[in-house]
Design an enzyme around this catalytic site. Structure first.
Site, PDB file in Angstrom:
ATOM      1  N   CYS A   2       0.882  -1.163   0.000  1.00  0.00           N
ATOM      2  CA  CYS A   2       0.000   0.000   0.000  1.00  0.00           C
ATOM      3  C   CYS A   2       0.920   1.213   0.000  1.00  0.00           C
ATOM      4  O   CYS A   2       2.123   1.104   0.184  1.00  0.00           O
ATOM      5  CB  CYS A   2      -0.868   0.043   1.252  1.00  0.00           C
ATOM      6  SG  CYS A   2      -1.890  -1.393   1.457  1.00  0.00           S
ATOM      7  N   ARG A  27       1.788   1.224  -5.872  1.00  0.00           N
ATOM      8  CA  ARG A  27       2.000   0.292  -4.757  1.00  0.00           C
ATOM      9  C   ARG A  27       0.723  -0.441  -4.379  1.00  0.00           C
ATOM     10  O   ARG A  27       0.750  -1.397  -3.601  1.00  0.00           O
ATOM     11  CB  ARG A  27       2.517   1.053  -3.535  1.00  0.00           C
ATOM     12  CG  ARG A  27       3.827   1.790  -3.748  1.00  0.00           C
ATOM     13  CD  ARG A  27       4.168   2.624  -2.534  1.00  0.00           C
ATOM     14  NE  ARG A  27       4.379   1.794  -1.378  1.00  0.00           N
ATOM     15  CZ  ARG A  27       5.569   1.277  -1.047  1.00  0.00           C
ATOM     16  NH1 ARG A  27       6.603   1.528  -1.803  1.00  0.00           N
ATOM     17  NH2 ARG A  27       5.709   0.513   0.009  1.00  0.00           N
ATOM     18  N   TRP A  74      -3.736  -1.935  -1.335  1.00  0.00           N
ATOM     19  CA  TRP A  74      -3.756  -3.267  -1.946  1.00  0.00           C
ATOM     20  C   TRP A  74      -4.273  -4.179  -0.842  1.00  0.00           C
ATOM     21  O   TRP A  74      -3.571  -4.416   0.142  1.00  0.00           O
ATOM     22  CB  TRP A  74      -2.359  -3.693  -2.385  1.00  0.00           C
ATOM     23  CG  TRP A  74      -2.347  -4.963  -3.178  1.00  0.00           C
ATOM     24  CD1 TRP A  74      -2.464  -5.105  -4.527  1.00  0.00           C
ATOM     25  CD2 TRP A  74      -2.249  -6.300  -2.663  1.00  0.00           C
ATOM     26  NE1 TRP A  74      -2.423  -6.426  -4.892  1.00  0.00           N
ATOM     27  CE2 TRP A  74      -2.300  -7.194  -3.759  1.00  0.00           C
ATOM     28  CE3 TRP A  74      -2.115  -6.830  -1.372  1.00  0.00           C
ATOM     29  CZ2 TRP A  74      -2.229  -8.580  -3.614  1.00  0.00           C
ATOM     30  CZ3 TRP A  74      -2.048  -8.213  -1.228  1.00  0.00           C
ATOM     31  CH2 TRP A  74      -2.103  -9.062  -2.333  1.00  0.00           C
ATOM     32  N   ASN A 100       0.488   0.792   6.153  1.00  0.00           N
ATOM     33  CA  ASN A 100       0.958  -0.160   5.130  1.00  0.00           C
ATOM     34  C   ASN A 100       1.604  -1.309   5.888  1.00  0.00           C
ATOM     35  O   ASN A 100       2.508  -1.095   6.692  1.00  0.00           O
ATOM     36  CB  ASN A 100       1.983   0.501   4.206  1.00  0.00           C
ATOM     37  CG  ASN A 100       2.619  -0.527   3.251  1.00  0.00           C
ATOM     38  OD1 ASN A 100       1.970  -1.527   2.921  1.00  0.00           O
ATOM     39  ND2 ASN A 100       3.853  -0.312   2.862  1.00  0.00           N
ATOM     40  N   GLY A 101       1.126  -2.536   5.659  1.00  0.00           N
ATOM     41  CA  GLY A 101       1.709  -3.704   6.330  1.00  0.00           C
ATOM     42  C   GLY A 101       0.601  -4.647   6.766  1.00  0.00           C
ATOM     43  O   GLY A 101      -0.545  -4.530   6.334  1.00  0.00           O
ATOM     44  N   GLU A 491      11.427 -14.947 -17.727  1.00  0.00           N
ATOM     45  CA  GLU A 491      11.072 -13.533 -17.576  1.00  0.00           C
ATOM     46  C   GLU A 491      10.072 -13.096 -18.638  1.00  0.00           C
ATOM     47  O   GLU A 491       9.112 -12.388 -18.359  1.00  0.00           O
ATOM     48  CB  GLU A 491      12.344 -12.682 -17.628  1.00  0.00           C
ATOM     49  CG  GLU A 491      12.121 -11.185 -17.584  1.00  0.00           C
ATOM     50  CD  GLU A 491      11.346 -10.699 -16.356  1.00  0.00           C
ATOM     51  OE1 GLU A 491      11.168 -11.471 -15.395  1.00  0.00           O
ATOM     52  OE2 GLU A 491      10.877  -9.557 -16.376  1.00  0.00           O
ATOM     53  N   LYS A 495       6.329 -11.570 -17.778  1.00  0.00           N
ATOM     54  CA  LYS A 495       5.835 -10.280 -18.290  1.00  0.00           C
ATOM     55  C   LYS A 495       4.462 -10.440 -18.930  1.00  0.00           C
ATOM     56  O   LYS A 495       3.546  -9.682 -18.693  1.00  0.00           O
ATOM     57  CB  LYS A 495       6.829  -9.712 -19.322  1.00  0.00           C
ATOM     58  CG  LYS A 495       8.101  -9.174 -18.721  1.00  0.00           C
ATOM     59  CD  LYS A 495       7.939  -7.820 -18.115  1.00  0.00           C
ATOM     60  CE  LYS A 495       7.935  -7.681 -16.632  1.00  0.00           C
ATOM     61  NZ  LYS A 495       8.633  -8.434 -15.703  1.00  0.00           N
ATOM     62  N   GLU A 498       1.726 -11.234 -16.294  1.00  0.00           N
ATOM     63  CA  GLU A 498       1.335 -10.206 -15.331  1.00  0.00           C
ATOM     64  C   GLU A 498       0.661  -9.001 -15.958  1.00  0.00           C
ATOM     65  O   GLU A 498      -0.074  -8.305 -15.282  1.00  0.00           O
ATOM     66  CB  GLU A 498       2.501  -9.795 -14.443  1.00  0.00           C
ATOM     67  CG  GLU A 498       3.647  -9.129 -15.067  1.00  0.00           C
ATOM     68  CD  GLU A 498       4.673  -8.695 -13.994  1.00  0.00           C
ATOM     69  OE1 GLU A 498       5.853  -8.634 -14.343  1.00  0.00           O
ATOM     70  OE2 GLU A 498       4.308  -8.418 -12.850  1.00  0.00           O
ATOM     71  N   HIS A 514      10.801 -33.815 -22.539  1.00  0.00           N
ATOM     72  CA  HIS A 514      10.469 -34.501 -21.274  1.00  0.00           C
ATOM     73  C   HIS A 514       9.059 -34.160 -20.821  1.00  0.00           C
ATOM     74  O   HIS A 514       8.773 -34.198 -19.621  1.00  0.00           O
ATOM     75  CB  HIS A 514      11.519 -34.131 -20.218  1.00  0.00           C
ATOM     76  CG  HIS A 514      12.906 -34.488 -20.650  1.00  0.00           C
ATOM     77  ND1 HIS A 514      13.406 -35.777 -20.594  1.00  0.00           N
ATOM     78  CD2 HIS A 514      13.877 -33.741 -21.234  1.00  0.00           C
ATOM     79  CE1 HIS A 514      14.623 -35.803 -21.085  1.00  0.00           C
ATOM     80  NE2 HIS A 514      14.944 -34.583 -21.475  1.00  0.00           N
ATOM     81  N   LYS A 614       3.382  -3.094  -6.836  1.00  0.00           N
ATOM     82  CA  LYS A 614       4.788  -2.974  -7.219  1.00  0.00           C
ATOM     83  C   LYS A 614       5.721  -3.613  -6.203  1.00  0.00           C
ATOM     84  O   LYS A 614       6.711  -4.226  -6.564  1.00  0.00           O
ATOM     85  CB  LYS A 614       5.148  -1.492  -7.372  1.00  0.00           C
ATOM     86  CG  LYS A 614       6.570  -1.256  -7.849  1.00  0.00           C
ATOM     87  CD  LYS A 614       6.798  -1.824  -9.228  1.00  0.00           C
ATOM     88  CE  LYS A 614       8.211  -1.634  -9.704  1.00  0.00           C
ATOM     89  NZ  LYS A 614       8.483  -2.372 -10.960  1.00  0.00           N
TER      90      LYS A 614
HETATM   91  C1  AGP Z   1       8.002  -8.236 -11.869  1.00  0.00           C
HETATM   92  O1  AGP Z   1       7.530  -7.627 -13.055  1.00  0.00           O
HETATM   93  C2  AGP Z   1       6.985  -8.203 -10.768  1.00  0.00           C
HETATM   94  N1  AGP Z   1       6.548  -6.886 -10.502  1.00  0.00           N
HETATM   95  C3  AGP Z   1       7.458  -8.931  -9.527  1.00  0.00           C
HETATM   96  O2  AGP Z   1       7.723 -10.276  -9.872  1.00  0.00           O
HETATM   97  C4  AGP Z   1       8.733  -8.374  -8.854  1.00  0.00           C
HETATM   98  O3  AGP Z   1       9.857  -8.609  -9.665  1.00  0.00           O
HETATM   99  C5  AGP Z   1       8.933  -9.102  -7.523  1.00  0.00           C
HETATM  100  O4  AGP Z   1       7.823  -8.823  -6.687  1.00  0.00           O
HETATM  101  C6  AGP Z   1      10.231  -8.702  -6.787  1.00  0.00           C
HETATM  102  O5  AGP Z   1      10.167  -7.350  -6.442  1.00  0.00           O
HETATM  103  P1  AGP Z   1      11.511  -6.652  -5.898  1.00  0.00           P
HETATM  104  O6  AGP Z   1      12.520  -6.739  -7.005  1.00  0.00           O
HETATM  105  O7  AGP Z   1      11.114  -5.261  -5.556  1.00  0.00           O
HETATM  106  O8  AGP Z   1      11.962  -7.435  -4.691  1.00  0.00           O
END
Ligand code: AGP
Length: 619
Positions: A2, A27, A74, A100-101, A491, A495, A498, A514, A614
């Site tokens: 958050c 966030r 969030w 936040n937490g 990766e 992308k 997400e 396999h 984020k």
């Molecule tokens: C990646 O596009 C995502 N947003 C997510 O997997 C991110 O990489 C992951 O949460 C790690 O975040 P950080 O690098 O801030 O620790």
């Protein structure tokens, strides 16, 4: 997960809080709210939905006052709703709290408070904080926050206002980020520095178990013991434009196109002649020579960068290296000791699992180096040494520039270790440094091919959308890579998942026989990373096996590859020629853009995809 903001000063609190929340919306964005003190009463407006819903509400029902707090959420406890949105009030609406937490012991605290007659309005864990402060408030807000914080278990960054003390905002933090923005005649609290950049570049990073009181002209930081501590003020190098879209339609697109410049800046900063420098590493060479093994620990995209780092460490430093996702590492009693170098990779520096993994590693005697992008973040500050990527604020939830910046730091760090430990000949070191220096210009060249929004990747995305519909939504993606480009297969798939919400899986190409090859029919689109490499012929075999089963292929090839053209590939993406070792830095870019354009085709919210945030600062 958050974002919180607090303000006190001459400006209208509503304007400052909304601006700050707009910088923090990445966030978390399922609900938002603000509260301010005006004529000795707490006024509050909060709404389910994105920040724009709150803006619209405040247009018709503005709140007055120059002292206030705000929150963008969030959801962890309690569905997104007006009632569960922050801020949260005490019984008599005399104080307001944003948080936040996660308060892990909230239900027992809530039961006790209800027994004492407190009335709750939400399902959230946060609301217990407002009632605890109410319980302990006897005319001193700071003391009441101290007392309440002592009872909280879990993680928190909070900001509190009280109508009877309209000249201050009080905050506190434990394992959730909180900074102070230091202005002239005004001060700010925020989850991270991007929220205050419009007003000040002077920030104070707060530590765990500290209670902060900000007035118009003073910042007081106290430990739980009540002892006042002096905190240094850091002058940020970022500016507001870096937190703006700069003419791009999305932050993600802007951040993809920043990569050439950022890679150039990283190499310029760290390569001095034939030497590589890490000014904040604070771990002496003699210590770095002793390590017998390395572990790279991270989450998500950062984990993929770490997986590529494993290949670099084993090839260049000749040291055994394994990787773990942070959530696995922290719970599996890993075998690390004083001879182990643990590298934690985290863009935000606040990921809860990665912070916990760091603490687990240190508890077991390992030395921890972190690769972070956010200055002063918790992971950076708790590491034995930190290497900042200096990629600038990454606003889009989908990480792009931070990923290639992490890769670049791994290349530099492993070359630095290889030179220190003399694990490669000087001639190979010199060749690799020279080859690495070519990458930024090649990245710029590659990006220039996609400057126009009508480019081949956008066309492939349109083609995919048409095909997806024709196949009655049964189409999806497989990403195949080998060796140091296998992490890019993971990766690229992440992308797409997400931001386009399309099923996608990354696989080591050698694993196709396999099992996964059973998936191949006319449905999946298979992205094959087939750049020039020691395993190029093996990838050609994979391509032929897929074609033989009517699979559709997008091949990532080295420009000028004559062989692939004869393979009757459906779509080809070319990247400039570079030594295989460094090719991940270039391969990553079209995979990021492909995901971007597919998401755009499907009309999704690219910068703030559903269900994500984020920085995952809760477990
Ligand atoms: C990646 O596009 C995502 N947003 C997510 O997997 C991110 O990489 C992951 O949460 C790690 O975040 P950080 O690098 O801030 O620790």
């Amino acid at each position: 997960m958050c974002g919180i903001v607090g303000y006190i000063g001459p400006r209208k609190a509503q304007d400052v809080l909304l601006k700050g929340l707009s910088r923090l919306e990445y966030r978390g964005y399922d609900s938002a709210g603000i509260a301010a003190i005006s004529s000795h009463a707490v006024e509050m407006v909060k709404r389910k939905g994105k920040l724009k819903v709150l803006y619209e509400e405040l247009e018709t029902h503005p709140i007055k006052g120059n002292v206030g707090i705000g929150h963008t959420r969030w959801a962890t406890h309690g569905v997104p709703s007006d009632a569960n949105a922050h801020p949260h009030l005490d019984c008599k609406a005399r104080l307001a709290v944003v948080h936040n937490g996660i308060i892990e012991n909230y239900s027992e605290l809530k039961d006790g408070l209800i027994k004492e007659g407190h009335k709750f309005r939400s399902e959230t864990d946060t609301e217990v904080i407002s009632h605890l402060i109410e319980k302990f408030y006897h005319g001193n807000l700071e003391a009441a926050v101290h007392k309440a914080a002592r009872l909280l278990k879990g993680t928190y960054a909070i900001a509190v206002i009280h109508k009877d003390e309209p000249d201050k905002v009080v905050g506190a933090r434990l394992d959730s980020p909180l900074i102070v923005g230091v202005g002239k005649g005004e001060n700010f609290l925020a989850s991270d520095a991007t929220a205050v950049l419009d007003y000040t570049k002077n920030v104070i990073y707060l530590d765990n178990n500290q209670v902060i009181t900000i007035t118009r002209n003073k910042v007081t930081v106290k430990e739980m013991s009540g002892r006042t501590v002096r905190k240094p003020v850091t002058r940020l190098k970022w500016d507001v434009s870096q937190a703006e879209k700069g003419g791009y339609s999305h932050f993600m697109l802007k951040e993809i196109f920043e990569q050439g410049d950022i890679l150039a800046k990283i190499l310029d900063e760290r390569i001095k002649g034939q030497k590589i420098v890490f000014e904040q590493l604070k771990i002496r060479g003699v210590a770095l020579k002793k390590f017998k093994r390395a572990a790279i620990v991270a989450c998500g995209t950062a984990y993929h960068a770490g997986l590529a780092g494993k290949y670099m460490i084993e090839e260049l430093v000749k040291m055994p290296c394994w990787t773990d996702t942070s959530s696995e590492f922290r719970y599996r009693d890993p075998i690390v000791d004083k001879d182990t170098l643990v590298i934690i990779v985290s863009q935000s520096g606040e990921t809860a699992d990665s912070l916990a993994a760091l603490r687990e590693a240190k508890k077991k005697g390992a030395t921890v180096v972190s690769i972070c992008n956010v200055l002063g973040s918790s992971i950076a500050r708790e590491s034995d040494g930190v290497i900042y990527t200096h990629a600038g604020p990454e606003i889009a939830v989908a990480s792009t520039k931070a990923y290639t910046a992490q890769l670049a730091i791994f290349y530099l760090f492993t070359l630095y270790l290889a030179a220190l430990r003399k694990t490669i000949p000087n001639s190979r070191y010199a060749y690799l440094l020279k080859e690495l220096k070519k990458v930024p210009a090649l990245a710029q060249q590659l990006l220039s091919e996609y400057k126009s929004e009508y480019n081949s990747l956008a066309a492939y995305a349109q083609e995919f959308k048409r095909y997806y519909i024709k196949q009655h939504n049964k189409s999806y993606f497989l990403y195949l890579g080998r060796n140091i480009n296998y992490p890019n297969a993971l990766e690229g798939a992440l992308k797409l998942k997400e931001i386009a919400y399309i099923s996608a899986e990354g696989y080591p190409a050698g694993e196709m026989k396999h099992g996964p090859i059973a998936l191949i029919d006319e449905n999946p689109w298979v992205v094959c990373i087939a750049t020039q490499s020691a395993t190029y012929d093996k990838m050609l075999s994979n391509i032929q096996e897929i074609k033989a089963r009517n699979g559709i292929i997008i091949a990532v090839a080295t420009e000028g590859d004559k062989e692939l053209i004869h393979q009757n590939i459906n779509y080809i993406i070319e990247i400039p020629k570079i030594d295989e070792l460094f090719s991940p830095l270039l391969v990553a870019i079209p995979l990021q853009l492909l995901a971007y354009y597919v998401s755009k085709e499907f009309g999704h919210d690219i910068d703030q995809p559903r269900n994500l945030a984020k920085s995952v600062t809760v477990e």
